[in-house]
Write a protein that holds these residues in place. Structure first.
Motif, PDB file in Angstrom:
ATOM      1  N   ARG A  36       0.834  -1.248   0.076  1.00  0.00           N
ATOM      2  CA  ARG A  36       0.110   0.046  -0.138  1.00  0.00           C
ATOM      3  C   ARG A  36       0.908   1.256  -0.054  1.00  0.00           C
ATOM      4  NH1 ARG A  36       0.175  -2.514   4.777  1.00  0.00           N
ATOM      5  NH2 ARG A  36       0.866  -1.276   6.839  1.00  0.00           N
ATOM      6  N   GLY A  37       0.037   2.408  -0.019  1.00  0.00           N
ATOM      7  CA  GLY A  37       0.945   3.811   0.077  1.00  0.00           C
ATOM      8  C   GLY A  37       1.469   4.113  -1.408  1.00  0.00           C
ATOM      9  N   PRO A  38       2.264   5.274  -1.507  1.00  0.00           N
ATOM     10  CA  PRO A  38       2.976   5.549  -2.608  1.00  0.00           C
ATOM     11  C   PRO A  38       3.922   4.564  -3.133  1.00  0.00           C
ATOM     12  CG  PRO A  38       2.896   7.334  -1.016  1.00  0.00           C
ATOM     13  CD  PRO A  38       2.362   6.126  -0.183  1.00  0.00           C
ATOM     14  N   GLU A  39       3.809   4.358  -4.299  1.00  0.00           N
ATOM     15  CA  GLU A  39       4.678   3.402  -4.987  1.00  0.00           C
ATOM     16  C   GLU A  39       4.701   2.094  -4.357  1.00  0.00           C
ATOM     17  OE1 GLU A  39       8.397   5.253  -4.957  1.00  0.00           O
ATOM     18  OE2 GLU A  39       7.899   6.980  -6.376  1.00  0.00           O
ATOM     19  N   GLN A  57       8.922  -0.820   5.161  1.00  0.00           N
ATOM     20  CA  GLN A  57       8.517   0.108   4.112  1.00  0.00           C
ATOM     21  C   GLN A  57      10.090   0.298   3.490  1.00  0.00           C
ATOM     22  OE1 GLN A  57       8.454   4.273   5.030  1.00  0.00           O
ATOM     23  NE2 GLN A  57       9.307   4.115   7.024  1.00  0.00           N
ATOM     24  N   ARG A  60      13.843   5.764  -0.016  1.00  0.00           N
ATOM     25  CA  ARG A  60      14.471   6.397  -1.146  1.00  0.00           C
ATOM     26  C   ARG A  60      16.210   6.461  -0.747  1.00  0.00           C
ATOM     27  NH1 ARG A  60      10.241  10.237  -4.000  1.00  0.00           N
ATOM     28  NH2 ARG A  60       8.487   8.721  -4.619  1.00  0.00           N
TER      29      ARG A  60
END
Length: 251
Positions: A36-39, A57, A60
């Motif tokens: 889930r979530g961005p990207e 998670q 970056r």
């Protein structure tokens, strides 16, 4: 603060994200939730029994690490109180507040979603039982006293000394899935922030170490009652001989 649940996060660097997830699913016996979530950078490790308290998670930048979520009824009010005690705000949205402790450790306040049942330890073919049950905060020596006061004030959990002078334990309620330990580092670079790692409680450290090595982890160094490890994503953690049911340190 009325902390109702706790969650430990593995913050994996992008290049180690998939390897890290694959390893910890096997090491804990969990299954993976939908991403889930961005990207699709977030997921939950769902235990065979009990409510989830472990998540992953993808980050970056940087080498990654671990952080802690505290589940509360009123995120905004508790975030304000944390800042009065010395936390610095990083990010906020409804149901989430990201802060840094006085020593620079990132943690989150999140809405409680009704989690209540602590997962039981898993049993393995070697006969040992284990569970990820503790977050250990690694604190530079100059920040240790301030960090200890902050966390004790924030959680309201009593402090307990340990047999090793560099450790202090906060006694979380028995219905919390994760224990909380602070470790004073011997040395630290100038400007180094507090960080964290996860610990497993285990009935047989040597057997559990062998199992983790077979899954792809690296044994780093052995202490009297714990083994320092490194997972395939490069994050260190410890396998300890604490009782996997009670968390008690062996006599």
């Amino acid at each position: 603060m009325a902390i109702l649940w706790t969650t430990a996060f593995w913050d994996f660097p992008a290049e180690g994200f998939e390897d890290g997830i694959a390893f910890w699913l096997k090491a804990t016996g969990a299954s993976l939730s939908p991403r889930r979530g961005p990207e699709a950078a977030f997921a939950t490790l769902v235990p065979p029994g009990g409510d989830p308290c472990l998540r992953v998670q993808r980050v970056r930048d940087g080498k990654g690490g671990n952080h802690l979520d505290l589940h509360v009824d009123d995120v905004e009010a508790e975030a304000e109180r944390a800042q009065v005690l010395g936390a610095a705000p990083v990010f906020a949205e409804p149901g989430l507040s990201v802060l840094r402790s006085p020593g620079g450790f990132a943690f989150c306040l999140v809405d409680h979603q009704g989690e209540a049942k602590v997962p039981a330890p898993e049993s393995w073919p070697g006969g040992q039982r284990s569970r990820v049950d503790q977050v250990c905060l690694d604190v530079p020596p100059q920040a240790f006293d301030h960090e200890l006061v902050f966390w004790q004030s924030l959680t309201g959990w009593p402090q307990a000394a340990t047999r090793s002078a560099e450790f202090r334990r906060l006694i979380s309620p028995p219905d919390m899935p994760l224990r909380f330990l602070l470790q004073r580092l011997d040395t630290a670079e100038k400007g180094q922030s507090s960080a964290a790692h996860v610990d497993l409680a285990c009935s047989d450290v040597d057997a559990e170490t062998e199992r983790h090595v077979a899954l792809g982890a690296e044994a780093v160094r052995r202490h009297h009652w714990w083994q320092v490890m490194r997972d395939p994503a490069g994050l260190e953690y410890c396998i300890t001989s604490r009782d996997p049911d009670t968390g008690a340190v062996p006599v």
